[in-house]
Design an enzyme around this catalytic site. Structure first.
Site, short mmCIF file in Angstrom:
data_model
loop_
_atom_site.label_atom_id
_atom_site.label_comp_id
_atom_site.label_asym_id
_atom_site.label_seq_id
_atom_site.Cartn_x
_atom_site.Cartn_y
_atom_site.Cartn_z
N ASN A 90 1.42 -1.99 0.18
CA ASN A 90 -0.10 -0.18 -0.33
C ASN A 90 0.95 1.28 -0.42
OD1 ASN A 90 -1.34 1.84 0.25
ND2 ASN A 90 -3.26 1.23 1.65
N ASP A 113 -4.62 5.25 -10.77
CA ASP A 113 -6.42 5.43 -10.23
C ASP A 113 -6.76 7.31 -10.33
OD1 ASP A 113 -9.34 5.02 -9.40
OD2 ASP A 113 -9.05 3.59 -9.27
N LYS A 117 -14.89 11.01 -8.30
CA LYS A 117 -15.22 11.70 -7.35
C LYS A 117 -14.38 12.54 -6.14
CE LYS A 117 -19.07 8.17 -7.49
NZ LYS A 117 -20.22 6.22 -6.51
N ASP A 149 -3.53 9.97 -18.01
CA ASP A 149 -4.35 10.63 -19.39
C ASP A 149 -5.20 10.98 -18.37
OD1 ASP A 149 -5.97 8.21 -17.91
OD2 ASP A 149 -6.25 7.46 -19.46
#
Length: 219
Positions: A90, A113, A117, A149
């Site tokens: 992690n 990632d 949100k 991206d």
């Protein structure tokens, strides 16, 4: 084949306990061989290609999803890639347990990632403490290579790494302050990068090097 969950919450109690293990160098590689690491490797297409192209280098793929790591280990064994290892981490909890200080030549953080949100932005991986940990583990002249991206994510990463409060770490942007590196300097690419380019979309890339010495020769 069982589908692997694409997203996991790195802030959940299950992942907040330190349990990453040090990487054990496989036999057959020189003690001073180059070491490169793909952070959040997922299916590790980049790592597989990089390890196949550089048999003299240790390539390590790290991820939080252990089922994904298990599949990658099977594939690496099937392909005879003895210089490719996979391990759990992690990144914001126990990356310091994986590598000794000044032992890594290059970290690759490819398409992390974006956690789109707003309420999930706190799950994004790059934060000052992680930048400090990665810099400590880089050898003098080592590199942090980042690609995304999503422009907002890339800009957030850049603002974190280039924050004047972290200037003491000695990370220098190879494209100049607040500059993006236009093309992929490596022959290998991740699956996400291949998809992005097929869609004719932009890859926002950054390359930071420990400025206390020149970048180690050869990519």
């Amino acid at each position: 084949m069982r589908k692997i969950r694409q997203h996991v919450n790195p802030l959940s109690a299950h992942f907040m306990r330190e349990r990453a293990q040090p990487v054990a160098r496989p036999p057959g590689l020189a003690l001073d061989c180059a070491v490169e690491v793909e952070l959040g490797c997922a299916d590790a297409e980049f790592s597989f290609a990089r390890a196949a192209a550089r048999a003299d280098m240790l390539m390590v793929g790290l991820d939080i999803r252990e089922p994904c790591l298990a599949r990658n280990r099977v594939r690496a064994a099937d392909e005879g890639l003895l210089n490719l290892l996979f391990g759990y981490v992690n990144l914001n909890v126990d990356i310091d347990r994986v590598f000794a200080p000044a032992s890594v030549d290059r970290f690759h953080l490819l398409f992390p990632d974006p956690w789109v949100k707003k309420s999930h932005h706190k799950r994004r991986v790059i934060e000052p403490a992680l930048v400090a940990s990665l810099t400590t583990q880089l050898r003098p002249g080592g590199e942090l290579h980042v690609a995304s991206d999503v422009f907002d994510v890339a800009l957030e990463i850049m603002s974190t790494v280039e924050d004047p409060a972290l200037a003491h770490l000695g990370l220098a942007n190879l494209a100049g302050p607040w500059g993006f590196w236009r093309d992929n300097p490596f022959a290998e690419s991740s699956r996400r990068e291949q998809t992005t380019l097929r869609r004719q979309q932009r890859v926002w890339r950054m390359r930071y090097v420990r400025s206390d010495m020149a970048l180690a020769p050869g990519i």
